[in-house]
Write a protein that holds these residues in place. Sequence first.
Motif, PDB file in Angstrom:
ATOM      1  N   UNK A 167     -12.751  45.962 -63.685  1.00 44.73           N
ATOM      2  CA  UNK A 167     -12.937  45.010 -64.786  1.00 44.73           C
ATOM      3  C   UNK A 167     -13.008  43.601 -64.209  1.00 44.73           C
ATOM      4  N   UNK A 168     -14.079  42.885 -64.521  1.00 39.59           N
ATOM      5  CA  UNK A 168     -14.251  41.497 -64.104  1.00 39.59           C
ATOM      6  C   UNK A 168     -13.803  40.620 -65.269  1.00 39.59           C
ATOM      7  N   UNK A 169     -12.777  39.793 -65.112  1.00 38.79           N
ATOM      8  CA  UNK A 169     -12.297  38.975 -66.229  1.00 38.79           C
ATOM      9  C   UNK A 169     -13.228  37.793 -66.512  1.00 38.79           C
ATOM     10  N   UNK A 170     -12.945  37.077 -67.566  1.00 43.11           N
ATOM     11  CA  UNK A 170     -13.702  35.866 -67.873  1.00 43.11           C
ATOM     12  C   UNK A 170     -13.448  34.837 -66.772  1.00 43.11           C
ATOM     13  N   UNK A 171     -14.524  34.251 -66.253  1.00 42.37           N
ATOM     14  CA  UNK A 171     -14.402  33.287 -65.160  1.00 42.37           C
ATOM     15  C   UNK A 171     -15.210  32.029 -65.450  1.00 42.37           C
ATOM     16  N   UNK A 172     -14.747  30.924 -64.895  1.00 43.35           N
ATOM     17  CA  UNK A 172     -15.467  29.653 -64.953  1.00 43.35           C
ATOM     18  C   UNK A 172     -16.666  29.751 -64.018  1.00 43.35           C
ATOM     19  N   UNK A 173     -17.874  29.641 -64.560  1.00 46.85           N
ATOM     20  CA  UNK A 173     -19.078  29.737 -63.739  1.00 46.85           C
ATOM     21  C   UNK A 173     -19.358  28.469 -62.934  1.00 46.85           C
ATOM     22  N   UNK A 209      -6.966  25.863 -57.834  1.00 41.62           N
ATOM     23  CA  UNK A 209      -5.882  25.948 -58.818  1.00 41.62           C
ATOM     24  C   UNK A 209      -6.360  25.727 -60.251  1.00 41.62           C
ATOM     25  N   UNK A 210      -7.240  24.753 -60.448  1.00 41.95           N
ATOM     26  CA  UNK A 210      -7.681  24.429 -61.799  1.00 41.95           C
ATOM     27  C   UNK A 210      -8.549  25.518 -62.411  1.00 41.95           C
ATOM     28  N   UNK A 211      -9.097  26.408 -61.574  1.00 38.42           N
ATOM     29  CA  UNK A 211      -9.985  27.470 -62.053  1.00 38.42           C
ATOM     30  C   UNK A 211      -9.261  28.788 -62.313  1.00 38.42           C
ATOM     31  N   UNK A 212      -8.011  28.892 -61.869  1.00 35.31           N
ATOM     32  CA  UNK A 212      -7.293  30.159 -61.996  1.00 35.31           C
ATOM     33  C   UNK A 212      -6.587  30.314 -63.338  1.00 35.31           C
ATOM     34  N   UNK A 213      -6.211  29.196 -63.960  1.00 38.20           N
ATOM     35  CA  UNK A 213      -5.503  29.291 -65.228  1.00 38.20           C
ATOM     36  C   UNK A 213      -4.054  29.697 -65.035  1.00 38.20           C
ATOM     37  N   UNK A 214      -3.341  29.872 -66.150  1.00 39.63           N
ATOM     38  CA  UNK A 214      -1.915  30.166 -66.062  1.00 39.63           C
ATOM     39  C   UNK A 214      -1.553  31.624 -66.258  1.00 39.63           C
TER      40      UNK A 214
END
Length: 464
Positions: free
Chosen positions: A135-141, A66-71
């Motif tokens: 398209x790959x969105x910005x993600x937390x690595x 949940x914390x990695x998906x954003x709003x």
Amino acid sequence: MGGERRKPRVRAARNAGGEPAARLTRRGRLLVRGGAVLAVLLVAAGGAGLWAYQSLDGNIHSADIDSKLGGDRPANSSPGSKNILVVGSDSRDGDNGKYGKGLTTMQSDTLMVMHVAADREWATVVSLPRDSWVRIPACDRGDGTMSTPHQFKINEAFAVGGTTGEVAGAAACTIKTVEENTGLRIDHFMSVDFQGFKGMVNALDGIEVCPEAAIHDTKAHLDLEAGCQTVKGEKALGYVRTRYSVGDGSDIGRIGRQQEFMEALAAKAQKKLTSPTALYGFLDSATESLTTDKELAGIKPLTALASELKGIPGDRLTFLTVPNYPREADVPADKANVVWQYPQAADLFSALAKDREVDKKAVESDSENPLYAAAVRVRVLNGTGRAGEAAKAADLLRAAGFTVVGTGNAPEDTDDTSVTFPGGLERHARALASRLPGTTASGDAEAAQGEVTLTIGGDFEGVR
């Protein structure tokens, strides 16, 4: 002829007298074609007792995503329905390390979305080829940095989010990528890695396959002679992974072979897993390699899901692959990847988002003659009032395969992005508009002939 590669056949188990083993019902076959995870659910729901629940429950890994998906996620357009992302994990760590050397730490080898209707009367499973160019969105690595949005094959999302080797991050980036490109809100996810698959096959003493021609694939670490034979361990894993040495060498063909193999696996499981010992060995291998979101992390919630699936009539379970075509049609140099076909893909995902049942035959018929993105000529006009926005949008369109014929400023600023077209180009305009969330196409008698016009408004969110 000599250069023709033929499709191998997969057989279910045979009994001691050489007769074919009992086949699954049509409903059972359709269910297991969703992948190994669904086969596990069905077996667990049908045969595991309390002793198995207590012993195996702790095997299942839980990932907090949940914390990695954003709003910024798609709205839930059909409360009560479920969209479940099923991932076959191709981790490069540990025992999996010898597969695909030189690749990033983690890859998704199989990817599909299962939509279960709110009334539990139907379900649709959509396979997403791992070579889908999206398209790959910005993600937390997971290492304190964020990736940059870019176009690439869809399975890279698992690698980007899984930079540190954690499935939670890999799953989160894959979910974000699937949500951005489909418009579906993903409710749950399941991930099974290679070793779990091998353990399941080994617990059944292997699966019989019948390749019509010898298979020698160094990438899949597979050497098989022609003819029927039982495979397990590394050979079973190589068989479902092989791609370039069988058929047309495409990921689409591999998806079909994997589905056939899962059908044979489930048929043998139904026959063999009659004793507590055999059942436990099968489930132990499967659950040890299973990672889910927190809500599904346990035997009870998984078997509850399996029970819902078992109640769905067989003729209302639909399995299909997202409409696509070779990216080579848009980018001649790319002979390895595929792109989704629009507006067919958008129509498919829109129906599922609204919990409308999909007609597979209609989808396939509508997809027989794809309109390549390169054939769509687009003029981009900036209606945002901000300098440079048309050029940015043009770059996104080119990356998606469209032919941009020019850019400029709109006559006036607007909040709403729009697509207009002259007579005869409605199909082209729909293909473009379906890739722009919230945008519709409308005819314009004064529009320039031979091209569609994209006017960017303040609501422009990019290109799917």
